[in-house]
Design a protein around this motif. Structure first.
Motif, short mmCIF file in Angstrom:
data_model
loop_
_atom_site.label_atom_id
_atom_site.label_comp_id
_atom_site.label_asym_id
_atom_site.label_seq_id
_atom_site.Cartn_x
_atom_site.Cartn_y
_atom_site.Cartn_z
N HIS A 188 -12.51 -5.20 -3.73
CA HIS A 188 -11.11 -4.88 -3.45
C HIS A 188 -10.35 -4.41 -4.69
O HIS A 188 -9.12 -4.29 -4.66
N SER B 82 -14.10 8.95 -3.21
CA SER B 82 -12.90 8.10 -3.17
C SER B 82 -13.16 6.94 -2.21
O SER B 82 -14.04 7.04 -1.34
N PRO B 83 -12.43 5.85 -2.36
CA PRO B 83 -12.69 4.68 -1.50
C PRO B 83 -12.52 4.99 -0.01
O PRO B 83 -13.14 4.35 0.82
N ASP B 84 -11.67 5.96 0.33
CA ASP B 84 -11.50 6.28 1.75
C ASP B 84 -12.45 7.38 2.21
O ASP B 84 -12.41 7.80 3.36
N THR C 82 -11.57 2.87 -7.02
CA THR C 82 -11.12 1.91 -6.02
C THR C 82 -9.71 2.25 -5.59
O THR C 82 -9.10 3.17 -6.11
N ARG C 83 -9.19 1.50 -4.63
CA ARG C 83 -7.86 1.78 -4.10
C ARG C 83 -6.80 1.49 -5.14
O ARG C 83 -6.95 0.67 -5.96
N GLY D 68 -5.54 6.08 -6.15
CA GLY D 68 -6.61 5.15 -6.49
C GLY D 68 -6.77 5.02 -7.98
O GLY D 68 -6.15 5.73 -8.75
N ALA E 24 -0.87 4.27 -1.94
CA ALA E 24 -2.01 4.87 -1.21
C ALA E 24 -1.49 5.64 -0.01
O ALA E 24 -1.97 6.74 0.30
N GLY F 257 0.79 -1.24 0.00
CA GLY F 257 0.00 0.00 0.00
C GLY F 257 0.82 1.27 0.00
O GLY F 257 0.34 2.32 0.42
#
Lengths: 190, 383
Positions: B147, B345-347, B382-383, B115, B40, B37
């Motif tokens: 995912h 965004s995914p977060d 996605t991430r 992402g 990210a 990661g």
């Protein structure tokens, strides 16, 4: 505060890539000290990966490595006015990150596995075999740090000695022992 | 004595040779190693670093020369340049470096949030990874798996699961053109529309079957945190919720969705679902008998964030567009022009919309916005 995206489009990625990326590191450090956020961003871009990878290989924990690498950058940016910009930035950043990673790894309690269960392995690094991650994780933190500085970041034993405040002989002996132990552990693989 | 013998004498057990081999192997292995990661993490860390840098006092450059000295240096450079080209050039460079104005005003950061975004373009679907675009395939719709390891995509005739490189893993051919695929939170089911039908297929491409015969053209949406319960809009305009494995109807909305609804957006708690149409949105609470209507002239889209928080609304009015959070007094951003589409965004820290030929990323707290060249209409992030 509502930013003006029109202005940002003008100073967007394309311009950043052409103009800022051409600057020397000394110029970027000078501009960052003068308050230029683009220069900080470019310095970050140049050194983030090496820093987080080194931290990760020492601590074996992705979340902790992120915190450590981020902290190293924050500390470095806060202390830029004291940095001699004729020197490269990377050793300074790596010194902060790796020393912090060693402290973190030493302070961490060993994982205790319950009966019948294996202790949780370190997070698997992309591109690394699990056995190598395990073999590295089995080294003492200070030995692991020396190995990472030497073989990931390619510092010489003399530079490592300066970064970790160690005699050069100690660095060499840690490297020797680290390699011997890695060889022994990797040799046990089926 | 040969060199080999000398070496053997110094290193009788071959330890040094073995260490060298281990070092080579280690160096080669570490060359390709990445921290999990790390990209990210870079986005998150950079924000923090820039904040810390902005909070630190700027230091004025040390190099300062008196004006008279600068003038003398310029004259000297001119004289030298007139006579000697190469040294003159060198001095000229030095002068330019000395007298060049320093930048004291920090430029706005232009880091695109991390992402991968799937976007519908004129030629199909593109994947934009941290601001860099790549062609994904000649698809119509696309949705990331939970995912981001696969995407469900559609063509004229097929529903496919493809890798992030665009390589097909499986395909099914439904009886009518497929559209609007959606993954269950566990990744084991995909619901999609084909003609008037709502269909469900297992995540490995098997057991594709009709689930409901009459659905409106509104993308189905799986309920977060509830296994495999999917919501869709029935022909009569009511939302239905059903367990796709048990084939059991669980809920029917007390009111219809507003005209112009094209998507359903679940709150992360799985208790509320939002349907945004033209000029109004309706918020349904599964625990309440009545729905709440949100009126906003020019409403074009609305979406709950993936983590906690109020939904974001996209409103277009009189040549201007704005994005605001429901209940907030001020918009996150408001400009001239037309925004199209709204994706979190995914977060849950950023919102993305298309603004003419730019993608506009707006941070959830409204304190930062970043633009990048648009690559079509964003479909999924996605991430």
């Amino acid at each position: 505060v509502v930013p003006d995206p029109g202005a940002m489009a003008v100073t967007g990625r394309l311009e950043l890539s052409v103009r800022v990326r051409r600057r020397s590191e000394a110029a970027l450090v000078r501009d960052a000290r003068a308050g230029d956020a683009e220069a900080v961003e470019e310095l970050f871009r140049r050194h983030w990966r090496g820093t987080i990878r080194a931290a990760y290989l020492v601590v074996g924990d992705a979340a902790a490595a992120e915190d450590i690498a981020q902290e190293a950058f924050v500390k470095a940016m806060a202390a830029l006015d004291r940095f001699d910009r004729r020197r490269p930035l990377a050793p300074w950043l790596h010194r902060i990150a790796v020393n912090r990673a060693i402290d973190w790894a030493r302070a961490r309690r060993p994982e205790v596995s319950t009966e019948g269960e294996r202790a949780a392995p370190p997070d698997a690094a992309a591109g690394l075999s699990e056995e190598l991650v395990r073999a590295l994780a089995a080294l003492p933190a200070d030995r692991r740090a020396v190995v990472v500085l030497r073989y990931l970041l390619e510092y010489t034993p003399g530079e490592i000695a300066g970064m970790l405040d160690l005699p050069r002989g100690t660095v060499n002996s840690r490297l020797r022992r680290g390699l011997d132990e890695l060889e022994r552990r990797l040799g046990e693989r089926p | 004595m040969t060199r080999a013998r000398v070496s053997a004498a110094r290193d009788p057990h071959g330890a040094r040779t073995r260490r060298r081999a281990t070092a080579r192997e280690l160096r080669a292995a570490l060359r390709d190693a990445r921290a999990p990661g790390e990209d990210a993490a870079a986005g998150r860390a950079l924000e923090r670093v820039l904040e810390a840098h902005a909070a630190a006092p700027a230091v004025a450059p040390r190099r300062r020369l008196r004006p008279a000295l600068v003038v003398a240096a310029i004259l000297l450079a001119a004289v030298v340049a007139a006579g000697l080209t190469s040294p003159g050039q060198a001095v000229g460079d030095w002068i330019r470096d000395v007298v060049a104005p320093q930048r004291h005003v920090p430029a706005p950061p232009a880091q695109v949030p991390p992402g991968r975004v799937l976007a519908r373009t004129g030629g199909g679907v593109a994947m934009v990874d941290a601001g860099r675009a790549g062609r994904f395939g000649p698809f119509r719709d696309a949705a990331w798996s939970p995912h981001g390891r696969f995407a469900a995509v559609t063509t004229q005739d097929l529903l496919l699961a493809v890798t992030p490189a665009g390589d097909p893993r499986w395909r099914v051919r439904p009886p009518a053109p497929p559209r609007r695929p959606a993954w269950s939170p566990d990744g084991f089911r995909i619901a999609y529309l084909a003609g008037p039908q709502l269909r469900v297929v297992v995540g490995d491409g098997t057991d594709d079957r009709l689930f409901w015969g009459h659905a409106r053209d509104v993308g189905p949406a799986f309920r977060p945190g509830a296994g495999r319960e999917v919501a869709w809009v029935e022909r009569d305009g009511h939302i239905r919720l059903a367990d796709v494995d048990a084939a059991q109807l669980l809920w029917r909305s007390p009111a219809t969705v507003p005209p112009g609804t094209s998507e359903l957006s679940w709150a992360p708690d799985g208790n509320r679902v939002l349907a945004a149409g033209r000029n109004r949105a309706v918020l349904f609470d599964l625990r309440a008998p009545r729905a709440r209507t949100i009126r906003a002239h020019g409403l074009a889209a609305a979406a709950f964030p993936p983590a906690s928080g109020p939904p974001a609304l996209l409103v277009r009015n009189a040549g201007r567009s704005e994005i605001r959070l429901l209940g907030a007094r001020e918009p996150l951003i408001s400009t001239n022009g037309r925004y199209a589409g709204l994706r979190w965004s995914p977060d849950g820290r950023w919102l993305l919309t298309r603004w003419g030929d730019q993608w506009l990323y707006v941070r959830r707290d409204g304190r930062r916005a970043v633009t990048a060249p648009a690559e079509g209409d964003p479909l999924a992030w996605t991430r």
